[in-house]
Design a protein around this motif. Structure first.
Motif, PDB file in Angstrom:
ATOM      1  N   PHE A   1      -7.280   0.576 -31.767  1.00 36.79           N
ATOM      2  CA  PHE A   1      -8.679   0.203 -31.976  1.00 36.79           C
ATOM      3  C   PHE A   1      -9.102  -0.830 -30.942  1.00 36.79           C
ATOM      4  CE2 PHE A   1      -7.384   1.532 -36.292  1.00 36.79           C
ATOM      5  CZ  PHE A   1      -8.379   2.475 -36.545  1.00 36.79           C
TER       6      PHE A   1
ATOM      7  N   ASN B   1     -14.213  -3.765 -31.103  1.00 33.20           N
ATOM      8  CA  ASN B   1     -15.319  -3.429 -31.997  1.00 33.20           C
ATOM      9  C   ASN B   1     -14.867  -2.610 -33.207  1.00 33.20           C
ATOM     10  OD1 ASN B   1     -17.342  -4.679 -30.350  1.00 33.20           O
ATOM     11  ND2 ASN B   1     -17.230  -2.911 -28.967  1.00 33.20           N
ATOM     12  N   GLY B   2     -13.567  -2.371 -33.293  1.00 37.19           N
ATOM     13  CA  GLY B   2     -13.045  -1.614 -34.434  1.00 37.19           C
ATOM     14  C   GLY B   2     -13.195  -0.125 -34.284  1.00 37.19           C
ATOM     15  N   ASN B   3     -13.327   0.359 -33.068  1.00 37.51           N
ATOM     16  CA  ASN B   3     -13.425   1.796 -32.826  1.00 37.51           C
ATOM     17  C   ASN B   3     -12.124   2.307 -32.211  1.00 37.51           C
ATOM     18  OD1 ASN B   3     -16.232   1.936 -33.582  1.00 37.51           O
ATOM     19  ND2 ASN B   3     -16.703   0.981 -31.606  1.00 37.51           N
TER      20      ASN B   3
ATOM     21  N   THR C   1     -13.159   7.359 -36.804  1.00 29.44           N
ATOM     22  CA  THR C   1     -12.905   6.570 -35.595  1.00 29.44           C
ATOM     23  C   THR C   1     -13.155   5.081 -35.818  1.00 29.44           C
ATOM     24  OG1 THR C   1     -15.184   6.962 -34.839  1.00 29.44           O
ATOM     25  CG2 THR C   1     -13.477   8.511 -34.089  1.00 29.44           C
ATOM     26  N   SER C   2     -13.095   4.639 -37.078  1.00 25.94           N
ATOM     27  CA  SER C   2     -13.395   3.247 -37.385  1.00 25.94           C
ATOM     28  C   SER C   2     -12.213   2.566 -38.069  1.00 25.94           C
ATOM     29  CB  SER C   2     -14.623   3.161 -38.300  1.00 25.94           C
ATOM     30  OG  SER C   2     -14.865   1.833 -38.708  1.00 25.94           O
TER      31      SER C   2
ATOM     32  N   LYS D   1     -12.519   0.253 -40.309  1.00 26.58           N
ATOM     33  CA  LYS D   1     -12.899   0.138 -41.716  1.00 26.58           C
ATOM     34  C   LYS D   1     -13.283   1.518 -42.242  1.00 26.58           C
ATOM     35  CE  LYS D   1     -14.483  -4.596 -40.975  1.00 26.58           C
ATOM     36  NZ  LYS D   1     -13.258  -5.204 -41.507  1.00 26.58           N
TER      37      LYS D   1
END
Length: 285
Positions: A84, A87-89, A99-100, A102
């Protein structure tokens, strides 16, 4: 007047005890999530509002603590091989929920799942119905009732039938379910197999059950796989064994599996009731 006290005092204390028990079962549950794996994992939770939005990272040996209210019903699983950005992607090799970092949706199979329904009496299990990617154990602490340890502490990646295996970089990273691979009514417990009478264990589910006797191996594997407990805290441990002691904090005190916890407190309540009852009787003598 003293005789009246003999009757009323124990009754009042019993009502207090019952009220305390109700409050315990209605209180929020503490979830301690531990990574005992030899690699970094990315636990995921849906719905994840009480769990940092549904996704986070745990390095080897790390743990986190969250709480969930009574009424919460959801699942926890681990993701592996993730990458990741800030940005958490990103993406994961197993357990991906898109793709996150969270998660707002269920994970991609195969994934070992811990499932919970929190009510007055909680229901919980560890399921291999969606396949296997990590050993996973759920240990209830401080609860009342059956409160058995659920989980899969065997590593199906080393025993996975070749036709179910998921590979990456030359090694097996997950084991798919027979339903996921073959998509037949028999393996998926649907159609004429959509009930507990006709949907029975298969060669593949028996392999899963042999490796993980404390986990769901197919959709109707209820009698040996779903557990109940009231007023408990949960320790969810990746890559652990069901016999390994684990601990959590309850009311700012460290409590570990195997301790009698609140059961001792309830015992002290009954002792107090008996002592006060006897004491209130003496004025009649």
């Amino acid at each position: 007047m003293a005789a009246y006290q003999v009757v009323i005092l124990p009754v009042l204390l019993i009502l207090i005890l019952i009220s305390s028990a109700i409050k315990i079962s209605e209180s929020a549950r503490t979830f301690t999530i531990i990574n005992d794996c030899k690699e970094t994992i990315w636990p995921a939770v849906t719905p994840g509002g009480n769990f940092n939005g549904g996704g986070f990272v745990l390095k080897q040996g790390q743990s986190v603590v969250y709480t969930a209210p009574v009424g919460w019903s959801g699942r926890i699983w681990g993701r592996t091989g993730c990458n990741f950005d800030r940005n958490g992607n990103g993406t994961c090799q197993t357990g991906s929920c898109g793709t996150s970092l969270k998660c707002g949706a269920s994970g991609k199979t195969p994934a070992t799942l811990a499932e919970f329904t929190l009510t007055g009496t909680d229901f919980y299990d560890v399921s291999l119905v969606d396949g296997f990617n990590l050993p996973l154990v759920v240990t209830p602490i401080n609860g009342r009732g059956n409160c058995s340890i659920a989980g899969c502490d065997g590593d199906l990646r080393t025993e996975c039938p070749a036709e179910l295996a998921v590979r990456a970089n030359g090694k097996i990273i997950g084991c798919r379910s027979a339903c996921d691979v073959f998509d037949t009514d028999e393996y998926c417990c649907r159609g004429i197999y959509g009930n507990s009478v006709t949907c029975q264990a298969t060669y593949y589910s028996k392999k899963f059950k042999q490796a993980c006797p404390g986990a769901y191996s197919y959709a109707y594997d209820d009698p040996t796989s779903i557990f109940t407990c009231s007023g408990t805290d949960y320790v969810v441990t990746f890559c652990s064994t069901r016999g390994q002691p684990v601990c959590t904090y309850h009311n700012n005190k460290l409590v570990c599996s195997g301790s009698r916890g609140l059961k001792l407190s309830i015992g002290r309540w009954w002792t107090m009731i008996f002592i006060l009852s006897v004491a209130s009787f003496f004025p009649l003598l």
